[in-house]
Design a protein around this motif. Structure first.
Motif, PDB file in Angstrom:
ATOM      1  N   TYR A   3       0.712  -1.385  -0.095  1.00  0.00           N
ATOM      2  CA  TYR A   3      -0.108  -0.044   0.004  1.00  0.00           C
ATOM      3  C   TYR A   3       0.885   1.197  -0.141  1.00  0.00           C
ATOM      4  O   TYR A   3       0.564   2.204  -0.634  1.00  0.00           O
ATOM      5  CB  TYR A   3      -1.057  -0.142   1.077  1.00  0.00           C
ATOM      6  N   LEU A   7       1.341   4.174  -3.013  1.00  0.00           N
ATOM      7  CA  LEU A   7       1.252   5.539  -2.751  1.00  0.00           C
ATOM      8  C   LEU A   7       2.466   6.265  -3.118  1.00  0.00           C
ATOM      9  O   LEU A   7       2.408   7.468  -3.710  1.00  0.00           O
ATOM     10  CB  LEU A   7       1.033   5.957  -0.991  1.00  0.00           C
ATOM     11  N   HIS A 159      -6.355   8.948   2.574  1.00  0.00           N
ATOM     12  CA  HIS A 159      -4.887   8.252   2.918  1.00  0.00           C
ATOM     13  C   HIS A 159      -4.260   8.785   4.239  1.00  0.00           C
ATOM     14  O   HIS A 159      -3.743   9.849   4.412  1.00  0.00           O
ATOM     15  CB  HIS A 159      -3.998   8.115   1.782  1.00  0.00           C
TER      16      HIS A 159
END
Length: 243
Positions: A3, A7, A159
């Protein structure tokens, strides 16, 4: 881990990070002004420590609030309605913080405008500022500005890592700017009155937002920048005439 890598290679994530950092730094100006003015009331030898503690508390508080994002989001939900106007916990926090700012700025303006003999009496009485009292007042405003900051962050991105990085960068910027700003305000008495006027404006804006009146931050910061620019010109003019 995947993840975070995703990003890191996402242009959209980087754009969101840059935008959020800029927004958090701008929102931190209010917090920084209050800390600078308040710590300047302390003895010179403990001012830097008070600023570091105050800004450190702001960082801890904002990171702590980020860990409870689900609760923070619920702060915007109405709790009760008064005269057809719904109020949430966020609204009540903003109103309380705004009232505190208006009270504090008005009190300091009254002190600054009082004759010298009255100022001496105030310094020895109710306006004397201890280290603990300064930290408590900074903590109160840290809470108000932190809630507003995190809600803004949540509205801009989903996020958490981006929010954490933006908050850390913004608070570190405050930490580096706090000393020079506080010293500049302390060296220029006219800037003190201007900064107190800014705090009055910020406090009034917080109250208005708490009552549901949206006030664009762009207008507020443009007015503050314009006023600061005019005061800079006045300072240059006074120095040239003095020379």
């Amino acid at each position: 881990m995947d993840y975070l890598i995703e990003l890191a290679v996402s242009p959209a994530a980087w754009a969101a990070l840059v935008t959020l950092i800029a927004m958090e730094v701008v929102l931190g100006i209010d917090n920084l002004l209050f800390i600078s003015i308040l710590t300047n009331k302390l003895p010179p030898d403990i001012r830097p420590r008070a600023r570091r503690i105050g800004i450190g508390l702001a960082l801890i508080m904002r990171l702590g609030l980020l860990s409870t994002v689900a609760i923070i989001v619920q702060l915007t939900e109405p709790v009760f309605t008064l005269f057809d106007q719904p109020f949430s916990w966020r609204d009540m926090i903003l109103i309380g913080g705004g009232l505190f700012l208006v009270w504090k700025a008005t009190k300091e303006i009254h002190h600054a405008m009082a004759p010298p003999d009255e100022q001496d009496a105030m310094e020895g009485g109710s306006l004397s500022m201890g280290f603990g009292a300064a930290i408590v007042q900074i903590l109160i405003l840290d809470l108000v500005f932190s809630v507003d900051s995190i809600i803004t962050a949540v509205g801009m991105t989903d996020h958490i890592p981006i929010m954490v990085i933006a908050v850390i960068v913004a608070v570190l910027t405050m930490l580096f700017a706090a000393g020079p700003l506080a010293n500049f305000i302390n060296r220029n008495p006219s800037i003190v009155m201007l900064a107190l006027g800014f705090l009055l404006l910020i406090g009034t804006t917080l109250i208005a937002e708490g009552f549901g009146a949206h006030v664009s931050k762009g207008y507020i910061y443009t007015a503050m920048a314009f006023s600061a620019g005019v005061e800079m010109l006045n300072m240059i003019q006074r120095r040239r005439h003095a020379a």
